[in-house]
Design an enzyme around this catalytic site. Structure first.
Site: not given
Length: 234
Positions: A133, A146
């Site tokens: 990401s 995350y």
């Protein structure tokens, strides 16, 4: 001088293939002539070879890979680890269980799937495409779980590429935000604003298939794919 031919796709194992980027990659693999093999907690809506697994548990992930490989006669062209979850909030507000589950699914689940698939990938000189990401490169507040998991995927993938050089292909895919259900159900402060520009998952899926089909010995090592106005990159 003729250009090397792209690699033909055979069986492609896709985690999180029942929705979002994973489902888009299922269709992209099919369009490229490959056969998708899906691992997901949910059964895909389309007719596809599927095996249930909770990627928070490495044994479950490994079992699913072995089951799918058995159904595919052991042949594997590529693995794409699209599955991912999040739990937004300040470190001391997110429960220990939720925080650690993000790391288990996103990082440890990725490693478990690839570990189980390595013998088949080596046998066919296949390709791994991991899904990190932009938040694996740039940290934001209220995203410790995350970011920790996706920064981990970046480091894991780079180390894997060095470890398996000449044996398999390894690509780190770094997508920005996409129009998927990933943001559904979030508090407003953690959801993209209504006017934000995000990528279509099918466009990111096309980039993943591009990486999978490079000629042998020619690898896309790292690939950032985001909307031109993406605020999390650079």
């Amino acid at each position: 001088m003729s250009r090397p031919e792209k690699t033909a796709l055979g069986n492609v194992l896709i985690t999180g293939g029942a929705s979002g980027l994973g489902a888009a990659t299922v269709e992209a693999v099919r369009a490229a002539g490959g056969v998708p093999l899906v691992i997901d907690r949910n059964k895909p809506e389309t007719d596809v070879i599927w095996e249930y697994a909770d990627l928070a548990h490495s044994e479950d992930a490994e079992r699913a890979v072995h089951t799918l490989l058995h159904r595919a006669d052991g042949h594997l062209s590529a693995v794409f680890t699209a599955a991912g979850i999040d739990s937004c909030g300040k470190l001391d507000d997110v429960s220990t269980e939720d925080w650690e589950r993000v790391v288990r699914v996103n990082l440890l689940g990725t490693a478990a799937v690839i570990r189980a698939a390595l013998p088949a990938l080596r046998a066919g000189h296949g390709t791994v495409v991991t899904c990190a990401s932009t938040l694996g490169l740039k940290a934001l507040p209220d995203a410790t779980a995350y970011c920790a998991s996706k920064f981990g995927v970046v480091g894991f993938t780079r180390a894997l590429a060095a470890e398996t050089a000449g044996e398999i292909g390894v690509t780190l895919l770094v997508p920005g935000g996409m129009h998927t259900a990933f943001f559904d159900g979030r508090p407003a402060q953690y959801a993209p604003p209504p006017d934000v520009q995000l990528n279509k998952p099918e466009d990111v899926a096309a980039a993943a298939v591009f990486a999978m089909t490079q000629p042998r010995g020619c690898e896309v090592r790292e690939l950032v794919v985001c909307h031109s106005t993406e605020q999390s990159w650079p």
